[in-house]
Write a protein that holds these residues in place. Sequence first.
Motif, PDB file in Angstrom:
ATOM      1  N   ARG A  19      32.796  16.669 -31.334  1.00 51.85           N
ATOM      2  CA  ARG A  19      33.994  16.534 -30.514  1.00 51.85           C
ATOM      3  C   ARG A  19      33.618  16.795 -29.057  1.00 51.85           C
ATOM      4  NH1 ARG A  19      34.742  14.908 -34.809  1.00 51.85           N
ATOM      5  NH2 ARG A  19      36.406  15.394 -36.309  1.00 51.85           N
ATOM      6  N   GLY A  20      34.382  16.218 -28.168  1.00 49.31           N
ATOM      7  CA  GLY A  20      34.098  16.401 -26.754  1.00 49.31           C
ATOM      8  C   GLY A  20      33.091  15.382 -26.251  1.00 49.31           C
ATOM      9  N   GLU A  21      32.407  15.721 -25.170  1.00 49.24           N
ATOM     10  CA  GLU A  21      31.535  14.785 -24.446  1.00 49.24           C
ATOM     11  C   GLU A  21      30.062  15.052 -24.751  1.00 49.24           C
ATOM     12  OE1 GLU A  21      30.509  14.150 -19.798  1.00 49.24           O
ATOM     13  OE2 GLU A  21      32.654  14.164 -20.294  1.00 49.24           O
ATOM     14  N   TRP A  22      29.318  13.980 -25.092  1.00 43.62           N
ATOM     15  CA  TRP A  22      27.913  14.098 -25.478  1.00 43.62           C
ATOM     16  C   TRP A  22      27.118  12.930 -24.911  1.00 43.62           C
ATOM     17  CZ3 TRP A  22      26.247  18.336 -28.296  1.00 43.62           C
ATOM     18  CH2 TRP A  22      27.267  19.154 -28.782  1.00 43.62           C
ATOM     19  N   VAL A  23      25.795  13.099 -24.975  1.00 48.73           N
ATOM     20  CA  VAL A  23      24.863  12.038 -24.581  1.00 48.73           C
ATOM     21  C   VAL A  23      23.864  11.839 -25.712  1.00 48.73           C
ATOM     22  CG1 VAL A  23      22.948  11.482 -23.032  1.00 48.73           C
ATOM     23  CG2 VAL A  23      25.061  12.396 -22.094  1.00 48.73           C
ATOM     24  N   ALA A  24      23.546  10.579 -25.995  1.00 49.71           N
ATOM     25  CA  ALA A  24      22.508  10.276 -26.982  1.00 49.71           C
ATOM     26  C   ALA A  24      21.146  10.298 -26.293  1.00 49.71           C
ATOM     27  CB  ALA A  24      22.758   8.917 -27.622  1.00 49.71           C
ATOM     28  N   ALA A  25      20.349  11.327 -26.583  1.00 47.12           N
ATOM     29  CA  ALA A  25      19.003  11.411 -26.021  1.00 47.12           C
ATOM     30  C   ALA A  25      18.057  10.459 -26.742  1.00 47.12           C
ATOM     31  CB  ALA A  25      18.490  12.843 -26.110  1.00 47.12           C
ATOM     32  N   TYR A  26      18.267  10.303 -28.042  1.00 46.63           N
ATOM     33  CA  TYR A  26      17.553   9.301 -28.834  1.00 46.63           C
ATOM     34  C   TYR A  26      18.589   8.495 -29.606  1.00 46.63           C
ATOM     35  CZ  TYR A  26      13.106  11.616 -27.896  1.00 46.63           C
ATOM     36  OH  TYR A  26      12.007  12.149 -27.274  1.00 46.63           O
ATOM     37  N   THR A  27      18.401   7.179 -29.649  1.00 45.52           N
ATOM     38  CA  THR A  27      19.365   6.293 -30.295  1.00 45.52           C
ATOM     39  C   THR A  27      18.674   5.005 -30.707  1.00 45.52           C
ATOM     40  OG1 THR A  27      21.281   4.859 -29.883  1.00 45.52           O
ATOM     41  CG2 THR A  27      20.088   5.659 -27.953  1.00 45.52           C
ATOM     42  N   PRO A  28      19.067   4.415 -31.839  1.00 48.50           N
ATOM     43  CA  PRO A  28      18.506   3.117 -32.225  1.00 48.50           C
ATOM     44  C   PRO A  28      18.952   1.986 -31.320  1.00 48.50           C
ATOM     45  CG  PRO A  28      20.234   3.794 -33.752  1.00 48.50           C
ATOM     46  CD  PRO A  28      19.954   4.971 -32.872  1.00 48.50           C
ATOM     47  N   ASP A  47      19.854  11.727 -31.621  1.00 50.23           N
ATOM     48  CA  ASP A  47      19.900  13.096 -31.100  1.00 50.23           C
ATOM     49  C   ASP A  47      21.022  13.148 -30.070  1.00 50.23           C
ATOM     50  OD1 ASP A  47      17.821  14.054 -32.609  1.00 50.23           O
ATOM     51  OD2 ASP A  47      16.383  14.182 -30.954  1.00 50.23           O
ATOM     52  N   PHE A  48      21.982  14.059 -30.288  1.00 48.38           N
ATOM     53  CA  PHE A  48      23.102  14.205 -29.360  1.00 48.38           C
ATOM     54  C   PHE A  48      23.015  15.546 -28.642  1.00 48.38           C
ATOM     55  CE2 PHE A  48      24.941  11.183 -32.469  1.00 48.38           C
ATOM     56  CZ  PHE A  48      25.208  10.141 -31.588  1.00 48.38           C
ATOM     57  N   VAL A  49      23.096  15.486 -27.312  1.00 51.79           N
ATOM     58  CA  VAL A  49      22.987  16.658 -26.442  1.00 51.79           C
ATOM     59  C   VAL A  49      24.221  16.717 -25.555  1.00 51.79           C
ATOM     60  CG1 VAL A  49      21.547  17.850 -24.738  1.00 51.79           C
ATOM     61  CG2 VAL A  49      20.484  16.321 -26.410  1.00 51.79           C
ATOM     62  N   ARG A  50      24.718  17.926 -25.288  1.00 45.63           N
ATOM     63  CA  ARG A  50      25.823  18.082 -24.333  1.00 45.63           C
ATOM     64  C   ARG A  50      25.231  18.393 -22.966  1.00 45.63           C
ATOM     65  NH1 ARG A  50      31.510  20.884 -25.607  1.00 45.63           N
ATOM     66  NH2 ARG A  50      31.857  18.747 -26.320  1.00 45.63           N
ATOM     67  N   ILE A  51      25.578  17.587 -21.980  1.00 47.76           N
ATOM     68  CA  ILE A  51      24.985  17.659 -20.644  1.00 47.76           C
ATOM     69  C   ILE A  51      26.084  17.731 -19.588  1.00 47.76           C
ATOM     70  CG2 ILE A  51      23.643  16.353 -18.934  1.00 47.76           C
ATOM     71  CD1 ILE A  51      21.937  15.287 -21.167  1.00 47.76           C
ATOM     72  N   GLN A  52      25.837  18.530 -18.559  1.00 48.12           N
ATOM     73  CA  GLN A  52      26.763  18.598 -17.426  1.00 48.12           C
ATOM     74  C   GLN A  52      26.406  17.516 -16.413  1.00 48.12           C
ATOM     75  OE1 GLN A  52      26.230  21.547 -14.275  1.00 48.12           O
ATOM     76  NE2 GLN A  52      28.338  22.204 -14.585  1.00 48.12           N
ATOM     77  N   ARG A  53      27.419  16.841 -15.901  1.00 47.86           N
ATOM     78  CA  ARG A  53      27.228  15.840 -14.856  1.00 47.86           C
ATOM     79  C   ARG A  53      27.741  16.390 -13.535  1.00 47.86           C
ATOM     80  NH1 ARG A  53      30.857  11.977 -15.573  1.00 47.86           N
ATOM     81  NH2 ARG A  53      31.991  13.059 -17.198  1.00 47.86           N
ATOM     82  N   ASP A  54      26.905  16.386 -12.509  1.00 51.86           N
ATOM     83  CA  ASP A  54      27.372  16.749 -11.169  1.00 51.86           C
ATOM     84  C   ASP A  54      26.488  16.072 -10.134  1.00 51.86           C
ATOM     85  OD1 ASP A  54      25.019  18.267 -10.904  1.00 51.86           O
ATOM     86  OD2 ASP A  54      26.004  20.105 -11.574  1.00 51.86           O
ATOM     87  N   GLU A  55      26.749  16.387  -8.859  1.00 50.97           N
ATOM     88  CA  GLU A  55      26.027  15.721  -7.785  1.00 50.97           C
ATOM     89  C   GLU A  55      24.554  16.108  -7.753  1.00 50.97           C
ATOM     90  OE1 GLU A  55      27.630  19.613  -6.398  1.00 50.97           O
ATOM     91  OE2 GLU A  55      28.442  17.860  -7.467  1.00 50.97           O
ATOM     92  N   LYS A  56      24.181  17.195  -8.417  1.00 48.60           N
ATOM     93  CA  LYS A  56      22.784  17.642  -8.427  1.00 48.60           C
ATOM     94  C   LYS A  56      21.999  17.042  -9.597  1.00 48.60           C
ATOM     95  CE  LYS A  56      23.859  22.055  -6.194  1.00 48.60           C
ATOM     96  NZ  LYS A  56      23.806  23.536  -6.304  1.00 48.60           N
ATOM     97  N   GLY A  57      22.658  16.283 -10.438  1.00 48.18           N
ATOM     98  CA  GLY A  57      21.957  15.678 -11.565  1.00 48.18           C
ATOM     99  C   GLY A  57      22.519  16.142 -12.897  1.00 48.18           C
TER     100      GLY A  57
END
Length: 236
Positions: A19-28, A47-57
């Motif tokens: 649930r919530g916001e994620w990024v696929a670090a590895y995906t087919p 592989d799903f990782v939760r990552i913060q998005r901001d102006e610094k990367g």
Amino acid sequence: MLNVMRAEPEPVIVDFPLRGEWVAAYTPAEQIPSHGSDQLGQRFAYDFVRIQRDEKGWKFFRPPIIAYALFGVRLKDCYGWGEPIYAPFDGVVISANDGWPERKRLHFLRDTAVVLKNGLFFNLEKPGDLRSVVGNHVVLKMRGREVYAFFAHARLDSVRVHEGDHIKCGQYLADVGHSGNSTAPHLHFQLMDRANILEAQGVPCGFRAYQALIDGVWREVKEGIPGKREFIRYGE
């Protein structure tokens, strides 16, 4: 959302397990095999990782990057650690494995060394305790089909199901963790054609519905395959 699975069987469509916001670090969607190997049934693994998005990367932890590089960061300071994992379909628990410790702090060099060591010395013929590689994990069989979901690297003492339990779609299974071969708290998720990952072949997988951040706008996706580093969200 690239689709590099056109020559493969049609993907099995399941609910998104987080649930919530994620990024696929590895995906087919990027390559097949997605992790560079067909071993352990992971041909189409995510592989799903939760990552913060901001102006610094982008980063997966709250402290400054210099702290991660020099001293490491605590697990509780990582955005994804401890987030619930949910069943993506109705089924029955084939196995539920807990008790493998997590390293209490993340440090890039140390975590990478552990992963490389485990990879170099892992032997399919004599695998030993699989938790050293996949960490705390759950195998769930889909109701009515020979399709099995595998959830790896769960948080220590978080697995809430037991072998033989009948599970409903959306039921809480465990928490995202950092056990086994992990360089950051994440969920390794895959579908397979049998329960034993030492013998299993991967099964293509897509997700029934989620939102993807496309050109700065959240857009609905149906029966999709998340792209690499594509921000997706579900359920919140």
